[in-house]
Design a protein around this motif. Structure first.
Motif, PDB file in Angstrom:
ATOM      1  N   ILE A  80      38.557  38.506  54.896  1.00 44.75           N
ATOM      2  CA  ILE A  80      38.589  37.171  55.470  1.00 44.75           C
ATOM      3  C   ILE A  80      38.571  37.228  56.991  1.00 44.75           C
ATOM      4  CG2 ILE A  80      41.086  36.906  55.619  1.00 44.75           C
ATOM      5  CD1 ILE A  80      38.531  34.232  54.542  1.00 44.75           C
ATOM      6  N   LEU A  81      39.039  38.365  57.563  1.00 46.01           N
ATOM      7  CA  LEU A  81      38.994  38.555  59.015  1.00 46.01           C
ATOM      8  C   LEU A  81      37.705  39.235  59.465  1.00 46.01           C
ATOM      9  CD1 LEU A  81      42.690  39.655  59.681  1.00 46.01           C
ATOM     10  CD2 LEU A  81      41.669  37.407  60.026  1.00 46.01           C
ATOM     11  N   ARG A  82      36.760  39.414  58.522  1.00 42.84           N
ATOM     12  CA  ARG A  82      35.431  39.970  58.797  1.00 42.84           C
ATOM     13  C   ARG A  82      35.526  41.394  59.345  1.00 42.84           C
ATOM     14  NH1 ARG A  82      31.753  35.160  61.326  1.00 42.84           N
ATOM     15  NH2 ARG A  82      30.129  36.519  60.489  1.00 42.84           N
ATOM     16  N   GLN A  83      36.386  42.196  58.715  1.00 42.65           N
ATOM     17  CA  GLN A  83      36.503  43.603  59.043  1.00 42.65           C
ATOM     18  C   GLN A  83      35.894  44.444  57.918  1.00 42.65           C
ATOM     19  OE1 GLN A  83      40.644  44.329  59.784  1.00 42.65           O
ATOM     20  NE2 GLN A  83      40.693  43.098  61.655  1.00 42.65           N
ATOM     21  N   ASP A  84      35.769  45.768  58.179  1.00 44.50           N
ATOM     22  CA  ASP A  84      35.202  46.629  57.150  1.00 44.50           C
ATOM     23  C   ASP A  84      36.189  46.830  56.010  1.00 44.50           C
ATOM     24  OD1 ASP A  84      36.902  48.006  58.902  1.00 44.50           O
ATOM     25  OD2 ASP A  84      36.135  49.926  58.175  1.00 44.50           O
ATOM     26  N   VAL A  85      35.680  47.214  54.846  1.00 43.28           N
ATOM     27  CA  VAL A  85      36.488  47.400  53.644  1.00 43.28           C
ATOM     28  C   VAL A  85      36.376  48.862  53.198  1.00 43.28           C
ATOM     29  CG1 VAL A  85      36.883  46.654  51.264  1.00 43.28           C
ATOM     30  CG2 VAL A  85      36.067  45.024  52.974  1.00 43.28           C
ATOM     31  N   SER A  86      37.504  49.463  52.929  1.00 42.45           N
ATOM     32  CA  SER A  86      37.533  50.857  52.463  1.00 42.45           C
ATOM     33  C   SER A  86      38.264  50.915  51.129  1.00 42.45           C
ATOM     34  CB  SER A  86      38.219  51.749  53.488  1.00 42.45           C
ATOM     35  OG  SER A  86      39.544  51.287  53.726  1.00 42.45           O
ATOM     36  N   MET A  87      37.636  50.327  50.122  1.00 44.36           N
ATOM     37  CA  MET A  87      38.248  50.272  48.790  1.00 44.36           C
ATOM     38  C   MET A  87      37.237  50.744  47.773  1.00 44.36           C
ATOM     39  SD  MET A  87      40.992  49.552  47.143  1.00 44.36           S
ATOM     40  CE  MET A  87      41.515  49.299  45.444  1.00 44.36           C
ATOM     41  N   ASN A  88      37.559  51.825  47.077  1.00 42.26           N
ATOM     42  CA  ASN A  88      36.677  52.362  46.047  1.00 42.26           C
ATOM     43  C   ASN A  88      37.038  51.740  44.707  1.00 42.26           C
ATOM     44  OD1 ASN A  88      35.373  54.076  47.862  1.00 42.26           O
ATOM     45  ND2 ASN A  88      36.970  55.647  47.644  1.00 42.26           N
ATOM     46  N   MET A  89      36.075  51.060  44.105  1.00 40.24           N
ATOM     47  CA  MET A  89      36.303  50.422  42.810  1.00 40.24           C
ATOM     48  C   MET A  89      35.262  50.942  41.829  1.00 40.24           C
ATOM     49  SD  MET A  89      37.158  46.483  43.854  1.00 40.24           S
ATOM     50  CE  MET A  89      38.488  46.129  45.011  1.00 40.24           C
ATOM     51  N   THR A  90      35.728  51.343  40.679  1.00 40.42           N
ATOM     52  CA  THR A  90      34.847  51.897  39.652  1.00 40.42           C
ATOM     53  C   THR A  90      34.594  50.929  38.529  1.00 40.42           C
ATOM     54  OG1 THR A  90      36.779  52.898  38.545  1.00 40.42           O
ATOM     55  CG2 THR A  90      35.613  54.238  40.180  1.00 40.42           C
ATOM     56  N   ARG A  91      35.411  49.932  38.399  1.00 34.83           N
ATOM     57  CA  ARG A  91      35.252  48.972  37.314  1.00 34.83           C
ATOM     58  C   ARG A  91      34.358  47.822  37.737  1.00 34.83           C
ATOM     59  NH1 ARG A  91      41.185  48.328  34.463  1.00 34.83           N
ATOM     60  NH2 ARG A  91      41.539  50.536  33.999  1.00 34.83           N
ATOM     61  N   GLY A  92      33.476  47.436  36.819  1.00 38.48           N
ATOM     62  CA  GLY A  92      32.549  46.367  37.138  1.00 38.48           C
ATOM     63  C   GLY A  92      33.219  45.042  37.371  1.00 38.48           C
ATOM     64  N   ARG A  93      34.245  44.714  36.554  1.00 40.93           N
ATOM     65  CA  ARG A  93      34.894  43.414  36.707  1.00 40.93           C
ATOM     66  C   ARG A  93      35.639  43.327  38.026  1.00 40.93           C
ATOM     67  NH1 ARG A  93      37.675  45.789  32.235  1.00 40.93           N
ATOM     68  NH2 ARG A  93      39.788  46.547  32.768  1.00 40.93           N
ATOM     69  N   GLU A  94      36.186  44.449  38.491  1.00 40.67           N
ATOM     70  CA  GLU A  94      36.857  44.438  39.784  1.00 40.67           C
ATOM     71  C   GLU A  94      35.855  44.222  40.905  1.00 40.67           C
ATOM     72  OE1 GLU A  94      38.967  48.058  40.089  1.00 40.67           O
ATOM     73  OE2 GLU A  94      40.619  47.438  38.780  1.00 40.67           O
ATOM     74  N   MET A  95      34.675  44.838  40.806  1.00 42.44           N
ATOM     75  CA  MET A  95      33.651  44.671  41.818  1.00 42.44           C
ATOM     76  C   MET A  95      33.131  43.233  41.842  1.00 42.44           C
ATOM     77  SD  MET A  95      31.576  48.249  41.269  1.00 42.44           S
ATOM     78  CE  MET A  95      30.419  47.846  42.565  1.00 42.44           C
ATOM     79  N   VAL A  96      33.034  42.609  40.652  1.00 42.92           N
ATOM     80  CA  VAL A  96      32.584  41.218  40.598  1.00 42.92           C
ATOM     81  C   VAL A  96      33.589  40.295  41.279  1.00 42.92           C
ATOM     82  CG1 VAL A  96      32.097  39.294  39.057  1.00 42.92           C
ATOM     83  CG2 VAL A  96      31.180  41.550  38.535  1.00 42.92           C
ATOM     84  N   LEU A  97      34.859  40.486  41.007  1.00 38.40           N
ATOM     85  CA  LEU A  97      35.890  39.659  41.637  1.00 38.40           C
ATOM     86  C   LEU A  97      35.913  39.850  43.152  1.00 38.40           C
ATOM     87  CD1 LEU A  97      38.875  39.914  39.127  1.00 38.40           C
ATOM     88  CD2 LEU A  97      37.534  37.889  39.683  1.00 38.40           C
ATOM     89  N   MET A  98      35.825  41.118  43.573  1.00 36.96           N
ATOM     90  CA  MET A  98      35.827  41.372  45.015  1.00 36.96           C
ATOM     91  C   MET A  98      34.572  40.794  45.665  1.00 36.96           C
ATOM     92  SD  MET A  98      37.478  42.575  47.555  1.00 36.96           S
ATOM     93  CE  MET A  98      38.736  43.653  46.871  1.00 36.96           C
ATOM     94  N   GLY A  99      33.433  40.877  44.988  1.00 33.32           N
ATOM     95  CA  GLY A  99      32.209  40.302  45.530  1.00 33.32           C
ATOM     96  C   GLY A  99      32.289  38.796  45.642  1.00 33.32           C
ATOM     97  N   GLY A 100      32.906  38.120  44.668  1.00 28.87           N
ATOM     98  CA  GLY A 100      33.100  36.667  44.769  1.00 28.87           C
ATOM     99  C   GLY A 100      33.959  36.285  45.949  1.00 28.87           C
ATOM    100  N   TRP A 101      34.999  37.062  46.209  1.00 28.98           N
ATOM    101  CA  TRP A 101      35.863  36.794  47.357  1.00 28.98           C
ATOM    102  C   TRP A 101      35.107  37.002  48.672  1.00 28.98           C
ATOM    103  CZ3 TRP A 101      39.690  34.225  49.045  1.00 28.98           C
ATOM    104  CH2 TRP A 101      40.339  34.593  50.231  1.00 28.98           C
ATOM    105  N   VAL A 102      34.212  38.007  48.690  1.00 23.58           N
ATOM    106  CA  VAL A 102      33.407  38.255  49.884  1.00 23.58           C
ATOM    107  C   VAL A 102      32.503  37.056  50.172  1.00 23.58           C
ATOM    108  CG1 VAL A 102      31.568  39.669  50.856  1.00 23.58           C
ATOM    109  CG2 VAL A 102      33.490  40.756  49.678  1.00 23.58           C
ATOM    110  N   VAL A 103      31.859  36.506  49.125  1.00 23.30           N
ATOM    111  CA  VAL A 103      30.976  35.353  49.318  1.00 23.30           C
ATOM    112  C   VAL A 103      31.761  34.151  49.855  1.00 23.30           C
ATOM    113  CG1 VAL A 103      29.504  33.692  48.137  1.00 23.30           C
ATOM    114  CG2 VAL A 103      29.347  36.126  47.562  1.00 23.30           C
TER     115      VAL A 103
END
Length: 324
Positions: free
Chosen positions: A158-181
Motif C-alpha cells: 500500500i506504500l508502493r514499496q517492493d515485496v519480498s515474499m515467496n509464495m508457493t500456493r496459488g490461492r495465496e498468490m491470487v489473494l496477494m495479487g488482488g490486494w496489489v490491484v
C-alpha cells in the motif's frame, strides 16, 4: 376605456410619469441638517427626515424606512414595498493552505474500507497458512512470525514499496495479487487528487452568525449611527443574542459610527461599481499556480518525522532486548 382608480394607484408607471412630468407634478427636495433617518429625542421631538415630516416641514420622506412603534406613533407609513434582511459584514481572511490536505483525497469511509480490506486480506493469508510439524512452541512461534511478515508485506504494497515474499500456493498468490490491484488503484487516485488539492487555497470565513461574533473576543463591532433604527432597537431588547450584542458596548467592544461620515459607503460604492458583473458571493476556495512551499506540506513532514522517531524507539528497544 377608463381604468379603475385602484388599478391606476397600484400602477408604478403612473407615479413615474407624474414625477417625470413637471407640468403635472411639482416638488422640491429638502435635506435635514443632520442627514439622518430620524430618532426620538427625550423632549418628544424627532431628528432627521422623520422629524421633518413630524413637524410638517415636509410632506413625505423617501425611504426605505424601518418601522418601529415610536415612529408609527409619529408618522404614517405606506405599505411596505420590500423587506430587507439584516446581515453582518466581516473581513475575509487571507488565502491559506491546509497542511493536512494529504488526508483529504480520501474520505473517511474510504480510509475505513481500505483498513478493513487490509485486515481481511492479511487474515485470509494467515488462515490459509499451515503450521509446520514439530513442537507446539515452535509451531506457535513460526505461525506468529509468518503472520507478522504477511502484515508488513501488505503495508509495503500500500506504500508502493517492493515485496519480498515467496509464495508457493496459488490461492495465496491470487489473494496477494488482488490486494496489489486494489492498492495500485487507490494510491494512483490518491496521488492525482492530492496534486489538485495542493493548488487550492482556503479563504477562512469564521464569522457566520451573531454567536460567532459574540464569542470572538478580539473582534470590535461597528454599528450604525445613533440616528438609525438598529442601535435604538438593540437597546430595547431584553434577552437573547441581540441583547448580548448591545451589551458589548459596556466592555468596549462596540463602536457606533456613521457609515457615511466614516467614508465607508462611498468607498464600497466606488469599489462595487467597476465589478458589478461579479457574483455577489465570492468563492471561499481559489486555485493558484506557484511552486510548493514548506507551508503546503509540513503536515506530511510531521507524520514522517513521527514515524521515524517511533521506528527509532522500537529499534532501541530491540537492541536492549537483544543485549539482555
Amino acid at each position: 376605456m377608463a381604468r379603475p382608480l385602484k388599478e391606476v394607484l397600484e400602477d408604478p408607471d403612473v407615479y413615474q410619469d407624474l414625477l417625470a412630468n413637471p407640468s403635472t407634478f411639482r416638488y422640491s427636495l429638502v435635506t435635514p441638517e443632520d442627514q439622518a433617518w430620524g430618532r426620538k429625542l427625550p423632549d418628544g421631538n424627532w431628528t432627521g427626515m422623520v422629524g421633518q415630516v413630524f413637524r410638517q416641514e415636509a410632506d413625505i420622506a423617501l425611504g426605505p424606512f424601518a418601522q418601529s412603534v415610536e415612529r408609527r406613533q409619529a408618522v404614517d407609513y405606506t405599505q411596505s414595498f420590500f423587506f430587507d434582511g439584516r446581515t453582518i459584514i466581516a473581513g475575509k481572511g487571507r488565502p491559506e493552505i491546509d497542511p493536512w490536505s494529504f488526508m483529504l483525497p480520501l474520505q473517511p469511509p474510504v480510509w475505513v474500507a481500505l483498513l478493513v480490506g487490509l485486515v481481511v486480506a492479511w487474515l485470509s493469508l494467515v488462515v490459509m497458512g499451515h503450521n509446520p510439524k514439530g513442537s507446539s512452541q515452535l509451531t506457535s512461534a513460526s505461525h506468529f512470525m509468518r503472520a507478522s511478515h504477511l502484515l508488513f508485506q501488505h503495508l509495503r504494497i500500500i506504500l508502493r514499496q517492493d515485496v519480498s515474499m515467496n509464495m508457493t500456493r496459488g490461492r495465496e498468490m491470487v489473494l496477494m495479487g488482488g490486494w496489489v490491484v486494489v492498492s495500485v488503484v487507490v494510491t494512483c487516485s490518491y496521488s492525482g487528487t492530492l496534486v489538485s488539492l495542493l493548488a487550492v487555497r482556503h479563504v477562512p470565513q469564521p464569522l457566520q452568525t451573531i454567536r460567532d461574533m459574540l464569542d470572538a473576543t478580539h473582534i470590535t463591532v461597528v454599528l450604525e449611527g445613533v440616528n438609525t433604527i438598529v442601535p435604538v432597537t438593540l437597546t430595547k431588547i431584553k434577552t437573547g443574542e441581540l441583547k448580548e450584542l448591545n451589551d458589548l458596548k459596556y466592555s468596549g467592544r462596540i463602536k457606533i459610527r456613521s457609515v457615511v461620515e466614516a467614508g465607508l459607503y462611498p468607498y464600497w460604492l466606488d469599489k462595487s461599481l467597476p465589478v458589478y458583473h461579479n457574483c455577489r458571493h465570492s468563492p471561499s476556495k481559489i486555485t493558484v499556480r506557484e511552486p510548493l512551499a514548506l507551508d503546503s506540506f509540513w503536515g506530511m513532514l510531521v507524520v514522517l518525522i513521527a514515524g521515524h522517531l517511533v521506528a527509532l524507539l522500537v529499534f532501541c528497544l530491540e537492541l536492549n532486548a537483544g543485549s539482555n
